[in-house]
Design an enzyme around this catalytic site. Structure first.
Site: not given
Length: 215
Positions: A72-73
């Site tokens: 996940l960014d």
């Protein structure tokens, strides 16, 4: 884990006992924390923090490594299963699971009347090229959008629920949807609500985890 005869493994068995018979240390050394990732840190940083938190709790656990089930960014929140110790061997299995997100679509003009029908047209196979900042090779590839539902639309924003194949770039999907709508669009907030077989019904925060390790 029981033998084929249904009896419990003896002390010389290489098989682990059922979870309810394991110590807290054993659970941590072969376990998964379904973490609610906060905005800010990377998924890699979060995994390291969970590993260090379990080792520093004084429960006798020796967690030498940790892995996450799907990047996940930093700005993205939500479901981030963190695998500890020997459970990291299962990381590749969980990485390939179907993902579900809730995203805010920021339209560059008021939402058109055909928003829902255009969005549903993206269900199925789509072609994407990873963004320039991606860590993977930039080549055209296909991904499957299982469901794309408009939950709510107001003025220049729409709330989307996206269930898709692992490796789908939601940011690129939002951009392409904006082009198809004729308004232009980009992705606003993004939250992952599921990565099979985990979902957001039993997420724990860092505070939850820290409290559990103490008490």
């Amino acid at each position: 884990m029981a033998r084929g005869s249904g009896s419990s493994p003896d002390s010389d068995s290489p098989l682990r006992g059922p979870p309810e018979e394991r110590s807290v240390a054993e659970l941590l050394e072969f376990g998964v924390v379904n973490l609610d990732k906060p905005p800010g840190p990377s998924a890699h940083q979060v995994s390291g923090w969970v590993r260090d938190l379990t080792n520093d709790a004084g429960l006798g656990a020796d967690v030498d490594r940790a892995a996450h089930a799907g990047t996940l960014d930093p700005k993205v929140t939500g479901c981030l299963p963190v695998l500890l110790g020997d459970a990291t061997r299962l990381a590749q299995v969980f990485l390939e699971g179907t993902k579900e997100y809730v995203a805010v679509l920021e339209l560059h003009a008021p939402a058109p009347a055909d928003l829902e029908s255009v969005a549903s047209g993206f269900e199925g196979e789509v072609y994407q090229k990873p963004p320039r900042k991606s860590a993977v090779r930039r080549r055209l590839r296909s991904r499957t959008i299982h469901e794309l539902e408009v939950l709510e639309a107001r003025d220049r924003q729409a709330l989307l629920r996206i269930r898709c194949e692992s490796g789908t770039y939601v940011r690129k999907l939002c951009h392409d949807l904006g082009l198809a709508l004729g308004t232009g669009a980009h992705m606003g907030d993004l939250r992952r609500t599921a990565t099979d077989p985990f979902d957001d019904r039993d997420l724990v925060t860092f505070h939850d985890l820290a409290d559990a390790l103490v008490w």
